[in-house]
Design a protein around this motif. Sequence first.
Motif, PDB file in Angstrom:
ATOM      1  N   THR A  76      10.939  20.855  -4.355  1.00 57.90           N
ATOM      2  CA  THR A  76      11.796  21.568  -3.409  1.00 57.90           C
ATOM      3  C   THR A  76      11.481  23.065  -3.470  1.00 57.90           C
ATOM      4  O   THR A  76      11.284  23.614  -4.542  1.00 57.90           O
ATOM      5  N   ASP A  77      11.423  23.706  -2.294  1.00 59.94           N
ATOM      6  CA  ASP A  77      11.192  25.154  -2.203  1.00 59.94           C
ATOM      7  C   ASP A  77       9.861  25.565  -2.842  1.00 59.94           C
ATOM      8  O   ASP A  77       9.804  26.417  -3.711  1.00 59.94           O
ATOM      9  N   VAL A  78       8.777  24.917  -2.407  1.00 60.46           N
ATOM     10  CA  VAL A  78       7.454  25.367  -2.852  1.00 60.46           C
ATOM     11  C   VAL A  78       6.549  25.608  -1.642  1.00 60.46           C
ATOM     12  O   VAL A  78       6.702  24.984  -0.593  1.00 60.46           O
ATOM     13  N   ASP A  79       5.636  26.559  -1.814  1.00 61.66           N
ATOM     14  CA  ASP A  79       4.628  26.851  -0.781  1.00 61.66           C
ATOM     15  C   ASP A  79       3.314  26.142  -1.065  1.00 61.66           C
ATOM     16  O   ASP A  79       2.576  25.800  -0.146  1.00 61.66           O
ATOM     17  N   PHE A  80       3.026  25.962  -2.356  1.00 62.89           N
ATOM     18  CA  PHE A  80       1.771  25.318  -2.742  1.00 62.89           C
ATOM     19  C   PHE A  80       2.006  24.336  -3.880  1.00 62.89           C
ATOM     20  O   PHE A  80       2.735  24.627  -4.831  1.00 62.89           O
ATOM     21  N   VAL A  81       1.364  23.176  -3.747  1.00 58.12           N
ATOM     22  CA  VAL A  81       1.277  22.224  -4.854  1.00 58.12           C
ATOM     23  C   VAL A  81      -0.169  22.271  -5.345  1.00 58.12           C
ATOM     24  O   VAL A  81      -1.098  21.984  -4.587  1.00 58.12           O
ATOM     25  N   MET A  82      -0.353  22.697  -6.586  1.00 53.06           N
ATOM     26  CA  MET A  82      -1.688  22.706  -7.180  1.00 53.06           C
ATOM     27  C   MET A  82      -1.784  21.464  -8.061  1.00 53.06           C
ATOM     28  O   MET A  82      -1.131  21.382  -9.109  1.00 53.06           O
ATOM     29  N   ALA A  83      -2.559  20.493  -7.602  1.00 54.43           N
ATOM     30  CA  ALA A  83      -2.548  19.180  -8.252  1.00 54.43           C
ATOM     31  C   ALA A  83      -3.830  18.942  -9.027  1.00 54.43           C
ATOM     32  O   ALA A  83      -4.924  18.983  -8.466  1.00 54.43           O
ATOM     33  N   HIS A  84      -3.670  18.703 -10.327  1.00 49.23           N
ATOM     34  CA  HIS A  84      -4.824  18.301 -11.141  1.00 49.23           C
ATOM     35  C   HIS A  84      -4.334  17.281 -12.161  1.00 49.23           C
ATOM     36  O   HIS A  84      -4.182  17.569 -13.335  1.00 49.23           O
TER      37      HIS A  84
END
Length: 443
Positions: A76-84
């Motif tokens: 919730t309330d994020v601009d970017f998901v950095m997924a690793h």
Amino acid sequence: MKKSSIVIAGGGSTFTPGIVLMLLKHSDRFPIRQIKFYDNDAERQKKIAEACKILLAERAPEIAFSYTTDPEEAFTDVDFVMAHIRVGKYAMREKDEKIPMRHGVFGQETCGPGGIAYGMRSIGGVLEILDYMEKYSPKAWMLNYSNPAAIVAEATRRLRPDSRIINICDMPVGIEERMAEILKLPNGRKDMEVRYYGLNHFGWWCDIRDKQGHDLMPQIKAHVKEHGYVVNPNDKNVEASWQDTFAKAKDVYAVDPDTLPNTYLKYYLYPDYVFQHDNEHPDHTRANEVMEHREKHVFAAAKDIVDKGTAKDCAFEADDHASYIVDLAEAITTNQKARMLLIVENNGAIANFDPTAMVEIPCIVGANGYEKISIGKIPQFQKGLMEQQVSVEKLVVDAWINGSYQKLWQALTLSKTVPSASVAKAILDDLIEANKAYWPELH
């Protein structure tokens, strides 16, 4: 300038502290208001997160920090998901590497049977995170560098065609930095403009110029012909297995001296060499190296911070490869129109290649995503190799979607790293047994 809110999916990863330090290092050009960690392994994440909490409180108290295993809270309330993420962690990576070796085939994290096994585990995990993002922050971007990127990208193309996901890999960036070192460029790879094409971990540079348009390829080629991508053979900071990979690029280059190769092509063009080299220590693979060194080092550094209550003089190190993900986030946030290598649907960018293939090519990145740069036609040699490999990737995704034993057997049989259909079947049966907790059931 707008301040971004970020969730790092894979909060318990040994790479997470390096990403945090890289975000802080570049906060002047990519300001952040909030960092959150998300992981489904609460205990592992807590060890890294508690150390990062102290580090952030000392070095950037204005950034809000939290960590959680609750998807709603994380996304919730994020601009970017950095997924690793790494589904199955290093214990499963060890099996990916050792099972093929029992059948005379090298084992590697993203290439050949090991990469296929990892891909079958990763698809569900990446889709789950993407769905959380779209449910709780539908305007966010997911910057995905979970491996094996080629298989994950094909799965998201097919199963989440409208999602705001950009698939990237930092391996070409690492090689470009070596090229810049060879050329002694003052600002590193950012002084170069490249044309590159291929699949993830399966590509070639066909043109490299400086900002004035001068051709830099001849000078790099001359070095690679003699030394591969080795810059300093006595560099103690480069692990022996990587130094060997950089040196082997010399032989990969010899197969097509018109281009400069990605180092991973050694697995496809010289699988016999790789197997013999790895088989000298069949009980001690790259996964063991990582568990004994990186894994121990990062968790010990985290414990040290928590025990002392301060991150002053800590052993965490900024991950320079992570600067690429900062570049990407900055380009989107500031509408920068930056030129970057991304993994995208071909759709004619490579004129004589499958339009549905997920290819790795230069793109122009801005606030609305990316625009592809046209590559035109590619030579027969590269086209043939890529058609075989993209078919492997597509068959793996077919197998995952349909729970098909047959499709996965075909994928392994078609891989250039596997010598026959009977060997492919034997490896597959062992991999199914090892991956019961992670793969969809195959029939």
